[in-house]
Scaffold this motif. Structure first.
Motif, PDB file in Angstrom:
ATOM      1  N   GLY A 176     -12.062   2.729  -4.862  1.00  0.00           N
ATOM      2  CA  GLY A 176     -11.028   2.019  -4.093  1.00  0.00           C
ATOM      3  C   GLY A 176      -9.802   2.887  -3.857  1.00  0.00           C
ATOM      4  O   GLY A 176      -9.231   2.898  -2.760  1.00  0.00           O
ATOM      5  N   ASN A 177      -9.395   3.638  -4.879  1.00  0.00           N
ATOM      6  CA  ASN A 177      -8.250   4.537  -4.746  1.00  0.00           C
ATOM      7  C   ASN A 177      -8.534   5.624  -3.706  1.00  0.00           C
ATOM      8  O   ASN A 177      -7.659   5.961  -2.899  1.00  0.00           O
ATOM      9  N   TRP A 214       2.257   1.983  -3.415  1.00  0.00           N
ATOM     10  CA  TRP A 214       1.262   2.541  -4.335  1.00  0.00           C
ATOM     11  C   TRP A 214       1.192   4.057  -4.160  1.00  0.00           C
ATOM     12  O   TRP A 214       1.173   4.814  -5.123  1.00  0.00           O
ATOM     13  N   TYR A 215       1.172   4.502  -2.918  1.00  0.00           N
ATOM     14  CA  TYR A 215       1.148   5.930  -2.636  1.00  0.00           C
ATOM     15  C   TYR A 215       2.421   6.601  -3.149  1.00  0.00           C
ATOM     16  O   TYR A 215       2.368   7.672  -3.754  1.00  0.00           O
ATOM     17  N   SER A 266      -7.305   6.356   3.961  1.00  0.00           N
ATOM     18  CA  SER A 266      -6.643   5.588   5.016  1.00  0.00           C
ATOM     19  C   SER A 266      -5.167   5.943   5.162  1.00  0.00           C
ATOM     20  O   SER A 266      -4.601   5.774   6.233  1.00  0.00           O
ATOM     21  N   VAL A 267      -4.541   6.451   4.101  1.00  0.00           N
ATOM     22  CA  VAL A 267      -3.113   6.765   4.148  1.00  0.00           C
ATOM     23  C   VAL A 267      -2.873   8.212   4.586  1.00  0.00           C
ATOM     24  O   VAL A 267      -1.986   8.490   5.380  1.00  0.00           O
ATOM     25  N   TYR A 311      -8.443   4.190  -0.241  1.00  0.00           N
ATOM     26  CA  TYR A 311      -7.028   4.035   0.108  1.00  0.00           C
ATOM     27  C   TYR A 311      -6.434   5.371   0.546  1.00  0.00           C
ATOM     28  O   TYR A 311      -5.761   5.458   1.571  1.00  0.00           O
ATOM     29  N   ASP A 312      -6.686   6.429  -0.250  1.00  0.00           N
ATOM     30  CA  ASP A 312      -6.161   7.748   0.101  1.00  0.00           C
ATOM     31  C   ASP A 312      -6.645   8.198   1.475  1.00  0.00           C
ATOM     32  O   ASP A 312      -5.877   8.780   2.251  1.00  0.00           O
ATOM     33  N   PHE A 333       0.820  -1.206   0.000  1.00  0.00           N
ATOM     34  CA  PHE A 333       0.000   0.000   0.000  1.00  0.00           C
ATOM     35  C   PHE A 333       0.856   1.259   0.000  1.00  0.00           C
ATOM     36  O   PHE A 333       0.564   2.208  -0.710  1.00  0.00           O
TER      37      PHE A 333
END
Length: 138
Positions: free
Chosen positions: A59-60, A6-7, A66-67, A63-64, A3
């Motif tokens: 989904g992206n 990916w970021y 959560s990061v 994810y953003d 993960f």
């Protein structure tokens, strides 16, 4: 790919290309739509490639969320909503154009079909005449 990588990849692309993240969302939306249509073997007029693009974008954004932790959650959610809108704007326009006016995408316009095209289409009745002209001028 983890993960965090990916970021990091997203940050690398933004900084290496010099293209803003907003513009990258627009470009990525079209690229994902075209790739999804190819992988799913579906036309752009089919909703499946559009839906696949939407799912990947949501989904992206999840994810953003959560990061990245912003001090103001409202701003962060607003930025996520803007990213979804930017990513889906052109895929939505392409879907609508393909469904409502496919000639815009095929370039066929109002051009008459050639004899070969007519012969290849069983749904088009074939006129049996010796000459394509209606009247011979003397």
């Amino acid at each position: 790919m983890t993960f965090s990588s990916w970021y990091q990849l997203k940050l690398f692309v933004e900084h290496a290309s010099g293209i803003s993240m907003d513009a990258l969302h627009v470009l990525a939306g079209v690229a994902i739509l075209l790739l999804a249509a190819r992988v799913l073997r579906q036309s752009l007029a089919n909703i499946l490639p559009w839906f696949a693009t939407l799912i990947l974008e949501i989904g992206n954004e999840i994810y953003d969320l959560s990061v990245e932790i912003w001090p103001d959650p409202g701003m962060q959610l607003g930025e996520g909503a803007k990213d979804i809108i930017l990513t889906m704007a052109l895929p939505t326009l392409l879907l609508l154009a393909a469904r409502l006016s496919p000639n815009l995408l095929t370039g066929s316009g109002n051009q008459p079909l050639s004899d070969e095209q007519v012969a290849d289409r069983p749904d088009v009745p074939i006129a049996r005449s010796a000459s394509p002209r209606l009247h011979d001028e003397d």
